[in-house]
Enzyme design. Sequence first.
Site, PDB file in Angstrom:
ATOM      1  N   LYS A 129       0.851  -1.192   0.000  1.00 40.88           N
ATOM      2  CA  LYS A 129       0.000   0.000   0.000  1.00 40.88           C
ATOM      3  C   LYS A 129       0.889   1.245   0.000  1.00 40.88           C
ATOM      4  CE  LYS A 129      -3.696   0.097   2.677  1.00 40.88           C
ATOM      5  NZ  LYS A 129      -4.584  -0.104   3.863  1.00 40.88           N
ATOM      6  N   LYS A 137       1.202  -9.974   9.433  1.00 39.79           N
ATOM      7  CA  LYS A 137       0.758  -9.149   8.306  1.00 39.79           C
ATOM      8  C   LYS A 137       0.945  -9.891   6.981  1.00 39.79           C
ATOM      9  CE  LYS A 137       0.817  -4.689   6.092  1.00 39.79           C
ATOM     10  NZ  LYS A 137       1.180  -3.257   6.172  1.00 39.79           N
ATOM     11  N   GLU A 168      -7.111  -5.695  -0.254  1.00 36.37           N
ATOM     12  CA  GLU A 168      -7.974  -5.211   0.820  1.00 36.37           C
ATOM     13  C   GLU A 168      -9.456  -5.231   0.444  1.00 36.37           C
ATOM     14  OE1 GLU A 168      -8.305  -1.201   3.390  1.00 36.37           O
ATOM     15  OE2 GLU A 168      -6.291  -2.031   3.360  1.00 36.37           O
ATOM     16  N   ASN A 197      -6.753  -2.256   9.767  1.00 33.03           N
ATOM     17  CA  ASN A 197      -7.157  -0.872  10.026  1.00 33.03           C
ATOM     18  C   ASN A 197      -7.710  -0.684  11.437  1.00 33.03           C
ATOM     19  OD1 ASN A 197      -6.595   0.195   7.380  1.00 33.03           O
ATOM     20  ND2 ASN A 197      -8.384  -0.909   6.648  1.00 33.03           N
ATOM     21  N   HIS A 240       1.601   8.974  14.415  1.00 38.40           N
ATOM     22  CA  HIS A 240       0.604   8.066  13.850  1.00 38.40           C
ATOM     23  C   HIS A 240       0.258   6.962  14.845  1.00 38.40           C
ATOM     24  CE1 HIS A 240      -1.476   5.574  10.920  1.00 38.40           C
ATOM     25  NE2 HIS A 240      -0.694   4.562  11.253  1.00 38.40           N
TER      26      HIS A 240
END
Length: 335
Positions: free
Chosen positions: A135, A213, A223, A231, A250
Amino acid sequence: MEIKMNLGDNSYPIIIKNKGLCEVEKYFDLQRKVLIITDENVPVSYACAVKEKCREGYIVTLPSGEGTKSFLHLQMLLKVMTEKGFSRKDAVVSVGGGVIGDLGGFCASCYMRGVDFYNVPTTTLSQIDSSIGGKCAINFEGIKNIIGAFYQPKAVLVDIELLKSLDKRQIDSGLTEAAKMAATFDEELFRLFETEDIYENLEKIIIRSLELKKDVVEKDEKETGLRKVLNFGHTIGHGIEAYFEGKYTHGECVGSGMLYMSSDSVRERIRRVLDKLNAPSIDKFDTNVVSKLVSLDKKSNSNGISCVWVEKIGEFQFKNFTSEEIKKLLEDGIL
């Protein structure tokens, strides 16, 4: 150690090796023109170590921070590649955290419809999470990651020695993403966070997080289903992150977002782990503004906003929330 991301033609190795940067040419094909992207917070020696192994390398050092994920900086990178005569057989290497990895991957995906991309993540967050999976994106009009692509790297080099340049806040922030994956998939890993010395187990945590992951991405590369679980904490977390414009990291914002999307019993366990990671309490903000930012999330659909809810550690479910329900969650708070 090597973990293989099995995605058919898009498969690639994830190499975990201390001091691996010193022999980066063993893992990346650098005998061509290579654009090396880094930022001002990354030690200069890291990008130089890559350039030394290139046949023809060009280093571009960008400002640090989320603001770098922009059209302006994307254009700057593409201009360098054009001026230096890069071809489709050349490559881009990101040497940095999630921002540089995202921007570098998107730049590689755009130039001549795609050139090879390699990633050297230098932060805990990027080594645990963002460096793999493909991503890549930039921010636009205040919305995080709204313009981007799925573009897998050719290889990822995780050199844990590089984390020594980080301050403790950055390390803790990145570890929040590992706690996120543990909360949704691996109760044993979550208990490690609760009961053991987190920093003494740093390499173990990074490797296990990458394995988790990898498994998710292999099952759902684009996704469309399962991968959305990654998420957890991000939907509200991104809204909080955008609201404070860089005041909080973040990982700190994702940690706060997880608390809103958990049952009472899970919330208390997550809160204790966040306390061990020195995460700040983020509960004073304009709920109207944050709920509006959340409503712009990419996961919005006709049924509302798709969120990941954790009722029990190690398990998860997808739930749709309306904008009004999100706003009420924010107003009710997490204290």
